[in-house]
Design an enzyme around this catalytic site. Sequence first.
Site, PDB file in Angstrom:
ATOM      1  N   GLU A 122       0.993  -1.077  -0.095  1.00  0.00           N
ATOM      2  CA  GLU A 122       0.019  -0.018   0.012  1.00  0.00           C
ATOM      3  C   GLU A 122       0.800   1.027   0.197  1.00  0.00           C
ATOM      4  O   GLU A 122       1.416   1.546   1.044  1.00  0.00           O
ATOM      5  CB  GLU A 122      -0.927   0.071   1.390  1.00  0.00           C
ATOM      6  N   HIS A 134       0.271   7.733   5.257  1.00  0.00           N
ATOM      7  CA  HIS A 134       1.563   7.404   4.820  1.00  0.00           C
ATOM      8  C   HIS A 134       2.598   8.722   4.722  1.00  0.00           C
ATOM      9  O   HIS A 134       1.870   9.823   4.939  1.00  0.00           O
ATOM     10  CB  HIS A 134       1.422   6.978   3.467  1.00  0.00           C
ATOM     11  N   HIS A 209      -9.985   0.389   0.288  1.00  0.00           N
ATOM     12  CA  HIS A 209     -10.779   0.775   1.353  1.00  0.00           C
ATOM     13  C   HIS A 209     -11.650   1.898   0.676  1.00  0.00           C
ATOM     14  O   HIS A 209     -11.413   3.282   1.050  1.00  0.00           O
ATOM     15  CB  HIS A 209     -10.169   1.199   2.656  1.00  0.00           C
ATOM     16  N   HIS A 244     -14.266   4.446  10.256  1.00  0.00           N
ATOM     17  CA  HIS A 244     -13.999   4.650   8.884  1.00  0.00           C
ATOM     18  C   HIS A 244     -15.432   5.144   8.047  1.00  0.00           C
ATOM     19  O   HIS A 244     -15.277   5.937   7.153  1.00  0.00           O
ATOM     20  CB  HIS A 244     -13.183   3.669   8.429  1.00  0.00           C
ATOM     21  N   ASP A 267      -7.864  -3.587   7.735  1.00  0.00           N
ATOM     22  CA  ASP A 267      -6.891  -2.511   7.521  1.00  0.00           C
ATOM     23  C   ASP A 267      -6.247  -2.219   9.089  1.00  0.00           C
ATOM     24  O   ASP A 267      -5.845  -1.108   9.697  1.00  0.00           O
ATOM     25  CB  ASP A 267      -7.468  -1.105   7.199  1.00  0.00           C
ATOM     26  N   GLY A 303      -5.107   3.341   9.949  1.00  0.00           N
ATOM     27  CA  GLY A 303      -5.538   2.027  10.145  1.00  0.00           C
ATOM     28  C   GLY A 303      -6.683   2.107  10.940  1.00  0.00           C
ATOM     29  O   GLY A 303      -7.186   2.853  11.741  1.00  0.00           O
TER      30      GLY A 303
END
Length: 378
Positions: A122, A134, A209, A244, A267, A303
């Site tokens: 990912e 990230h 996702h 999420h 995730d 996550g």
Amino acid sequence: MSITLADARVVTPDGVHEGWLTIEDGRITHVGQGAAPGPGLDLAGRYVVPGFVDIHNHGGAGGSFPSGDPEQARAAADLHSRHGTTTLVASLVTASLDDLASAAAALAELCEDGLLAGIHFEGPYIAAARCGAHDPALLREPSPRELARLIKAGRGHVRMVTLAAELPGALDTVREAVAGGVIAALGHSDASYEQTIAGIDAGGSVATHLYNAMPPLHHRDPGPIAALLQDERVTVELINDGVHLHPAMTRLAFTTAGPARTALITDAMAAAGMGDGVYGLGPMSVNVIDGVARLAEGGAIAGSTLTMDVAFRRAVREVGLSLTEAAGISSLTPARVLGLDDRLGSITAGKQADLVVLSDDLEVSGVMRRGSWITEPR
């Protein structure tokens, strides 16, 4: 050795049946209704569902797959197996190419041991505007040559790579992935509707996702969500943790894409199965408060602390799916994404005996993998 599970409510692709099943040499040999033909383990009416298949998971039990540490990976896999995940793909996060190659090589050994079902990159080929948890300093433009190096490091166990379709070089990199037998997933993307369709046409077949780390739906600018939901070539991942996604959005995706194109994922990161505290996700520091993981700097969701049994339970209780539908999107559909649905993902004679025993409240009571109990029914 032969095992019979009797007096069970067996959740199959055809519905929920009161009956029994037998297992020999790690495979399901018979699935029947009514009373078992002989003695067996009495499940007292508990549900039996297929083992969960998680195609997007970064860790758990304090262990992180991006670390590349085999002991951390084993701890994470053990945690998720006790929550019913019998097939698990280890997901990495954006890092330097050297670190990604090193982690992939280490995790490849665990794939060869049968602990993991593959490796997922990912990043780093994702959009800075939608990078989420990230490290933006480590993002790169997609490169077929670089991806080929990463795939080689994984020794045939790289199963998926996530890319942003709008980036320079992305379409050629998608084609490189598919040519190498790797699933190209589209996500962490700021792409337009048209750019996303181009990514699908190039071979993109999974939405990383869905809804998260991409522009929201807009009636004049539909963006990637509409493209990914509508295209029959794409399976959409959903993080069904109540953080999420609102249950209505999970239901919308399921209704639009259907059970054959919807896959629940966790995730999960290192804090899954653990308490609140400070954890790592690749090079990033994450604060977990009340079970919700967010970057220490900036506060982006980082996550989840989800396990697949909770995602399954929420699918039934909060989203309103039937047990058969929930089993399909937590087992059979993700198995199909991996090309493993001929051997696992449903309770069908001839398939691998990966099973989860659930109570009336859909709590995990026992887990079997390849015909052996990980946790015996209690």
